[in-house]
Design an enzyme around this catalytic site. Structure first.
Site, mmCIF file in Angstrom:
data_model
loop_
_atom_site.group_PDB
_atom_site.id
_atom_site.type_symbol
_atom_site.label_atom_id
_atom_site.label_comp_id
_atom_site.label_asym_id
_atom_site.label_seq_id
_atom_site.Cartn_x
_atom_site.Cartn_y
_atom_site.Cartn_z
ATOM 1 N N CYS A 170 -18.606 33.239 -18.996
ATOM 2 C CA CYS A 170 -18.255 31.966 -18.359
ATOM 3 C C CYS A 170 -18.156 32.130 -16.846
ATOM 4 O O CYS A 170 -17.189 32.702 -16.340
ATOM 5 C CB CYS A 170 -16.925 31.467 -18.928
ATOM 6 S SG CYS A 170 -16.259 30.045 -18.065
ATOM 7 N N CYS A 202 -15.138 30.417 -15.115
ATOM 8 C CA CYS A 202 -13.858 31.108 -15.288
ATOM 9 C C CYS A 202 -13.785 32.365 -14.416
ATOM 10 O O CYS A 202 -12.735 32.671 -13.858
ATOM 11 C CB CYS A 202 -13.657 31.535 -16.744
ATOM 12 S SG CYS A 202 -14.274 30.382 -17.958
ATOM 13 N N ASP A 203 -14.880 33.093 -14.298
ATOM 14 C CA ASP A 203 -14.802 34.451 -13.741
ATOM 15 C C ASP A 203 -15.516 34.670 -12.414
ATOM 16 O O ASP A 203 -15.356 35.736 -11.813
ATOM 17 C CB ASP A 203 -15.360 35.454 -14.769
ATOM 18 C CG ASP A 203 -14.542 35.433 -16.054
ATOM 19 O OD1 ASP A 203 -13.329 35.195 -15.970
ATOM 20 O OD2 ASP A 203 -15.125 35.635 -17.138
#
Ligand code: NAP
Length: 310
Positions: free
Chosen positions: A132, A135-136
């Site tokens: 993701c 997200c990261d």
């Protein structure tokens, strides 16, 4: 045991839309989701093909859908996992918190990320291996990343990362992408993105964190180690349909729930909508459409208005 008229499993684009239409037609409607509402679209960095929005983040679009559904009276219960369906005399959904009986059910459980299945993937998950970008990505500011895959997800992930990372390499096992042309064009215009054609990742290596990947060129047979700081796996999706299959819902060979043109499954009063179905196009727009069809048919099935044809 709680009784609801329309019970929807999954609060992504399909489930939220089915909820909106169910509630607006007067059905007592509940949506449950094992995670937070929003579905996988929340992870889309940018959406440019949902009509009416030239450019919007997945998070914002889905937040709007959640608010929209709630405004019309849908109840949404998050962090509640549907574990079992019982479809005998009544339709029951057993979750990790409750037992529900429903007049009709819409399964809108979507998909989860497919794993690459190479050594190091599991070991370095969360330590350089990610599924993701939204997200990261911040962890990889100014770093070298590799994206794996050739579809729309891989392309959008590579584009998103190109704004943050120093270099982005996109490894695809073929000599052409299946991502849509607009994304491919954008990728070509990015100076810090390079596509590695005919390239498969055989191993992810490192110490505490990812340091290298072993790449195999399936045309030349050559193997090389590439130094990277992050690996984003974007090699497709797997449907979340196991609990439905166990209850006798028919799925195709890949596990996607088989639906007809009214989103009906093989069990009366049980519908499926969105990415979990066997429909070939997986888009937020199509998920929305399928949610509308499922809820509209479910309304007819439950309330039997004079115009409904069973
Ligand atoms: P996808 O379209 O199924 O593409 C998966 C890619 O991963 C393919 O290029 C496939 O290669 C490759 N792949 C699969 N298994 C692999 C393996 N073991 N090793 C190496 N490569 C592997 O999946 P997706 O990109 O996640 O998209 C899922 C669905 O969501 C699609 O229908 C997509 O159109 C949709 N989506 C749309 C958008 C958008 O419209 N902007 C954005 C994201 C997702 P092959 O090509 O060789 O099969």
């Amino acid at each position: 045991m709680e009784k609801w008229e329309l019970l929807i499993i999954g609060a992504g684009a399909a489930g939220l839309t089915a909820g909106l239409y169910g509630a607006r037609s007067g059905l007592k409607t509940l949506i449950i989701d094992e995670k937070m509402a929003g579905g996988t679209a929340v992870d889309a960095p940018v959406i440019e093909n949902y009509p009416g929005f030239t450019r919007i983040s997945g998070r914002e679009l889905m937040q709007r859908m959640v608010e929209h559904a709630k405004r019309f009276g849908v109840e949404i219960r998050e962090l509640e996992k549907a574990e079992k369906l019982e479809l005998d005399d009544a339709k029951r959904v057993i979750t990790d918190k409750n037992v529900y009986e429903a007049s009709a059910i819409v399964i809108a459980t979507g998909t989860r990320h497919r794993k690459l299945g190479v050594p190091g993937e599991e070991e370095f998950s969360g330590r350089g291996v990610s599924y993701c970008a939204v997200c990261d990505a911040p962890f990889f500011k100014g770093k070298r990343v590799l994206v794996i895959g050739g579809g729309n997800s891989a392309a959008t992930t590579a584009l998103y990362l190109s704004e943050l990372a120093s270099t982005v390499k996109l490894a695809h096992r073929r000599n052409q992408l299946r991502a849509e042309e607009a994304l491919v064009r954008e990728l070509r215009n990015k100076k810090n993105v390079e596509i590695l054609w005919n390239t498969q990742v055989k191993e992810i290596k490192g110490d505490n964190l990812v340091r290298q990947v072993l790449l195999h060129n399936n045309k030349t047979g050559e193997n090389v180690d590439l130094e990277v700081d992050g690996v984003f796996v974007q090699v497709g999706e797997v449907p979340n349909s196991e609990f439905a299959r166990e209850a006798g819902i028919a799925v195709n060979e890949a596990g996607y729930i088989i639906v007809d043109f009214r989103q009906r499954t093989n069990r009366e009063g049980v519908y499926a909508a969105g990415d979990v179905t066997d429909r070939p196009v997986k888009q937020i727009g199509t998920a929305v459409g399928e949610g509308i069809i499922a809820a509209t048919d479910a309304y007819g099935y439950i309330r039997r208005p004079y115009y409904y044809k069973a």
